[in-house]
Design an enzyme around this catalytic site. Structure first.
Site, short mmCIF file in Angstrom:
data_model
loop_
_atom_site.label_atom_id
_atom_site.label_comp_id
_atom_site.label_asym_id
_atom_site.label_seq_id
_atom_site.Cartn_x
_atom_site.Cartn_y
_atom_site.Cartn_z
N CYS A 45 7.37 -6.75 4.13
CA CYS A 45 6.15 -6.90 3.10
C CYS A 45 4.92 -7.78 3.73
O CYS A 45 3.84 -7.49 3.85
CB CYS A 45 6.57 -7.24 1.82
SG CYS A 45 8.04 -6.42 1.23
N HIS A 58 1.62 -11.84 -2.55
CA HIS A 58 2.45 -11.97 -1.37
C HIS A 58 1.83 -12.62 -0.03
O HIS A 58 2.44 -12.31 0.94
CB HIS A 58 3.43 -10.81 -1.13
CG HIS A 58 4.63 -11.14 -0.50
ND1 HIS A 58 5.52 -10.14 0.17
CD2 HIS A 58 5.48 -12.27 -0.47
CE1 HIS A 58 6.73 -10.69 0.54
NE2 HIS A 58 6.75 -12.07 0.15
CA CA Z 1 7.71 -4.01 1.34
#
Ligand code: CA
Length: 459
Positions: free
Chosen positions: A73, A131
């Protein structure tokens, strides 16, 4: 309506149109989380209908060899938003959720696509998962986005009843970060909807509010990342799928698909369809244990086999990019930034050189050949490398192993042809080494080094 009002409306409409024409087209990037290559209709998915996501493909182009720059990610997102291989600035691990550490995230030396588009006069919004660091200085509002609705960590609980933590800065670990209340800007909101529906609603609202200005919407659904959670409204569509994981995963994808439909409908309604580039992709390959499928591809999230880095990827720009096209030359998520920048009416300087390429001339036929001679990957902690050439030859290295595949004849990466092409192996190895000279070692300890991080900080 009286004539004066009509006149004023016409004036403001034409001013808005002029403003838009001066700056460039709108941009929407819709990104899913941990979705498998084969989990969209346009890549052959049979058990999860995705009619709305497929509209992007049928109105535009499917990148059948569409890749992300990292197999998990956080670095994948760092690459996308900077338009650069994130290994250039040491972003090679999933960040830890540490609001007190300014180094734990996207370096302040880097500039984002939102920074640049904001400077060019665009309205900018992030809806969904960030994130790229939980420190206040790394917040989306400090990284070019004028509006934010979502959460800061790497994943989240899907139902509002689980969101029990009001202050995202009070959390020091991943499980806690999954339970924070959602934020609008810097303000806590008491959200009532299933998270995917809330994100779709806020995205549509942004499009409504900005129909007369150039805009950049970055919509990052955390679905279908674990935990697998979906309301009955979506689960009931998949009662015929016996596997509980797969049926819940399907419900989560279906919720996204409904949202994509609302966004595309809103673009039509506001007359912005032909003036908007819409991209759809996943941030990395399917991890499989969430019920995802990478189809015939070998590997999964985290791996530099195609299953980790090749993702569902489509784009529409009706009237400019031909409809119903399948483009099979290797492209990468980093190309979105370069593609967008090339459409701006005034040239805008970026702080660092970009690694992506403007794809539009390749799609319209103005340019022949391939956008990239070679794409590169490094996964520092796994001591793993890969390079993919425009003709489909892929070099894969890990430790002492060096393997060459031909994805054209062997998409499953099962047959090593290195012995038959020694010169090609030497050439691609050298290309990888040359590329690596421009990289830095990891700048921070990540999710897999949590204990070492805690120790290093004396926590
Ligand atoms: Ca991901």
């Amino acid at each position: 309506m009286n004539k004066a009002l009509l006149f004023l409306l016409l004036i403001s409409f034409s001013e808005a149109t002029i403003a838009q024409q001066k700056k460039g087209p709108n941009v929407i990037i819709i990104m899913t989380d941990d979705m498998g290559y084969a989990d969209v209709g346009f890549n052959g998915c049979k058990d999860i209908p995705t009619p709305n996501i497929d509209r992007i493909a049928s109105s535009g182009v499917v990148f059948s060899s569409g890749h992300v720059s990292f197999a998990v990610c956080s670095p994948s997102r760092a690459g996308l938003l900077t338009g650069r291989y994130s290994q250039r600035f040491g972003y090679e691990r999933n960040v830890l959720y540490i609001p007190g550490d300014e180094q734990m995230g996207l370096s302040l030396d880097e500039e984002t696509m939102a920074d640049v588009l904001g400077r060019a006069g665009y309205a900018t919004m992030l809806v969904g998962k960030w994130h790229l660091g939980a420190h206040p200085n790394l917040h989306p509002l400090k990284r070019g986005f004028k509006e934010f609705f979502g959460f800061l960590g790497g994943g989240h609980q899907y139902f509002p009843k689980e969101w029990t933590i009001s202050d995202p800065l009070s959390v020091m670990d991943e499980p806690g970060s999954y339970k924070t209340k959602l934020n609008k800007g810097n303000t806590v909101v008491e959200e009532k909807e299933y998270i995917t529906d809330a994100f779709s609603r806020e995205a549509v609202s942004f499009l409504d509010r900005n129909a007369s200005k150039p805009f950049f919407l970055y919509l990052t659904y955390n679905a279908p990342h674990t935990p697998l959670q979906a309301p009955e409204q979506y689960l009931s569509r998949f009662s015929h799928i016996a596997d509980k994981k797969r049926s819940t995963y399907a419900a989560m994808v279906s919720a996204i698909d409904d949202g994509v439909g609302k966004i595309l409908d809103k673009l039509k309604e506001t007359g912005q369809e032909k003036n908007t580039l819409v991209f759809f992709l996943s941030d990395n390959g399917g991890p499989v244990e969430n019920g995802s499928s990478n189809g015939n591809l070998t590997g999964r999230k985290g791996s530099l086999f195609e299953g980790g880095i090749r993702v569902p990827f489509a784009m529409q720009w009706p009237g400019t990019v031909p409809a119903g096209m399948v483009y099979d030359k290797p492209v990468i998520s980093l190309d979105m930034y370069a593609t967008v920048l090339a459409q701006l009416k005034q040239s805008v300087k970026t702080k660092h050189p970009l690694d992506g390429v403007n794809l539009v001339p390749f799609l319209t036929g103005k340019k022949t050949g391939a956008p990239h001679e070679t794409l590169f990957w490094r996964h520092y902690d796994m001591k793993s490398y890969a390079a993919l050439s425009a003709d489909g030859k892929k070099l894969w290295m890990k430790g002492d192993s060096t393997v060459l595949y031909d994805l054209g004849t062997n998409p499953r990466e099962a047959k090593n042809i290195a012995d038959e092409h020694p010169a090609r192996v030497i050439k691609m190895k050298q290309q990888l080494l040359d590329w690596e000279k421009g990289l830095k070692p990891p700048a921070f300890l990540g999710l897999s080094q949590r204990d070492a991080y805690i120790k290093s900080k004396g926590l």
